[in-house]
Design a protein around this motif. Structure first.
Motif, short mmCIF file in Angstrom:
data_model
loop_
_atom_site.label_atom_id
_atom_site.label_comp_id
_atom_site.label_asym_id
_atom_site.label_seq_id
_atom_site.Cartn_x
_atom_site.Cartn_y
_atom_site.Cartn_z
N VAL A 123 0.84 -1.20 0.00
CA VAL A 123 0.00 0.00 0.00
C VAL A 123 0.88 1.25 0.00
O VAL A 123 1.89 1.31 0.72
CB VAL A 123 -0.94 0.00 1.23
N ALA A 134 -4.64 4.71 6.21
CA ALA A 134 -3.87 3.53 5.80
C ALA A 134 -4.42 2.27 6.46
O ALA A 134 -4.52 1.21 5.82
CB ALA A 134 -2.40 3.73 6.16
N ALA A 135 -4.81 2.37 7.73
CA ALA A 135 -5.34 1.20 8.44
C ALA A 135 -6.67 0.75 7.81
O ALA A 135 -6.92 -0.45 7.67
CB ALA A 135 -5.53 1.51 9.92
N THR A 137 -7.53 1.18 4.71
CA THR A 137 -7.17 0.56 3.42
C THR A 137 -6.69 -0.87 3.63
O THR A 137 -7.08 -1.78 2.88
CB THR A 137 -6.08 1.40 2.72
N CYS A 138 -5.86 -1.07 4.63
CA CYS A 138 -5.35 -2.43 4.90
C CYS A 138 -6.48 -3.36 5.33
O CYS A 138 -6.51 -4.54 4.94
CB CYS A 138 -4.25 -2.37 5.97
N LEU A 141 -8.41 -4.39 2.28
CA LEU A 141 -7.68 -5.41 1.52
C LEU A 141 -7.79 -6.77 2.22
O LEU A 141 -7.93 -7.81 1.55
CB LEU A 141 -6.22 -4.99 1.35
N ALA A 142 -7.72 -6.75 3.54
CA ALA A 142 -7.87 -8.01 4.29
C ALA A 142 -9.26 -8.59 4.07
O ALA A 142 -9.42 -9.81 3.89
CB ALA A 142 -7.61 -7.77 5.78
N GLU A 147 -3.19 -10.25 1.36
CA GLU A 147 -2.20 -10.14 2.45
C GLU A 147 -1.43 -8.84 2.22
O GLU A 147 -0.81 -8.67 1.17
CB GLU A 147 -1.25 -11.34 2.38
N VAL A 148 -1.50 -7.92 3.18
CA VAL A 148 -0.76 -6.66 3.03
C VAL A 148 0.65 -6.88 3.55
O VAL A 148 0.85 -7.13 4.74
CB VAL A 148 -1.46 -5.51 3.79
N PHE A 151 3.56 -1.14 3.89
CA PHE A 151 3.00 0.18 3.58
C PHE A 151 4.17 1.12 3.34
O PHE A 151 5.13 1.15 4.11
CB PHE A 151 2.14 0.69 4.74
N LEU A 166 -0.72 0.82 12.33
CA LEU A 166 -0.61 -0.18 11.26
C LEU A 166 0.04 -1.49 11.72
O LEU A 166 0.02 -2.47 10.99
CB LEU A 166 0.20 0.39 10.09
N ILE A 169 2.00 -4.51 10.38
CA ILE A 169 2.39 -4.31 8.97
C ILE A 169 3.66 -3.44 8.92
O ILE A 169 3.70 -2.36 9.53
CB ILE A 169 1.24 -3.65 8.19
#
Ligand code: AMP
Length: 177
Positions: A123, A134-135, A137-138, A141-142, A147-148, A151, A166, A169
């Protein structure tokens, strides 16, 4: 001693402009558009962040400056780019996440037919502040089964603790400020 990479990043840092009280009182906005407009600086940022992409299958850029940096990173890394957008802008949506802002909430959406379950995603955004964007977004995706694996950001406002938001990650910020 300063390595060539350090001097390139120092040049990038010199192009970021601090804008006091934008978009509201008390906010010191980091304007990175002069970095994007400079060929050498854009290459530095894309190359440095691409070095962290590793075995990711796809780069995910966060609206809107994350699209620009993310696309450059994806080209260097040899991956595709997926734009995570603010609510209401995508014609087909795979999922959504709402998160808290200082005042109110915001929603981010993942485009349909971009992430396959098991995909490894990296990301990218321009600035990591509190980490809420960002969190979310992650998390999105999860939800999609990705799998992130990391970042990356150009700037990290370290005092705001986004890195902790985050965890676990891995966070890669080129310029901590
Ligand atoms: P946050 O969710 O608090 O980590 O905020 C990150 C998002 O807000 C990123 O997409 C940034 O583009 C933007 N942002 C937050 N703070 C700033 C700032 N001081 N200057 C520029 N952009 C910012």
């Amino acid at each position: 001693m300063t390595s060539p990479d350090d001097s390139s990043l120092m040049r990038v840092a010199g192009l970021v402009v601090d804008v006091p009280d934008h978009p509201g009182p008390g906010i010191l906005f980091k304007d990175i558009t002069p970095v994007l407009a400079d060929a050498e600086a854009l290459t530095t940022v894309a190359t440095e962040l691409a070095s962290y992409v590793g075995h990711a299958d796809v780069v995910v850029g966060i609206e809107a400056r994350g699209f620009l940096i993310g696309a450059a990173v994806a080209l260097v890394a040899g991956t595709g780019i997926v734009p995570v957008r603010k609510a209401g802008r995508l014609p087909r949506v795979a999922g959504a996440r709402t998160y808290d802002l200082e005042y109110g909430t915001a929603t981010l959406e993942l485009p349909a037919d971009t992430i396959v379950p098991g995909a490894r995603a990296f990301v990218v955004d321009d600035v990591l502040a509190t980490g809420g964007t960002a969190a979310a977004t992650c998390a999105l995706l999860a939800d999609a089964g990705a799998e992130v694996i990391g970042f990356g950001a150009l700037l990290e406002l370290t005092a705001l603790g986004g890195r902790d938001a985050l965890a676990p990650i891995p966070v890669h910020a080129l310029l901590p400020v």
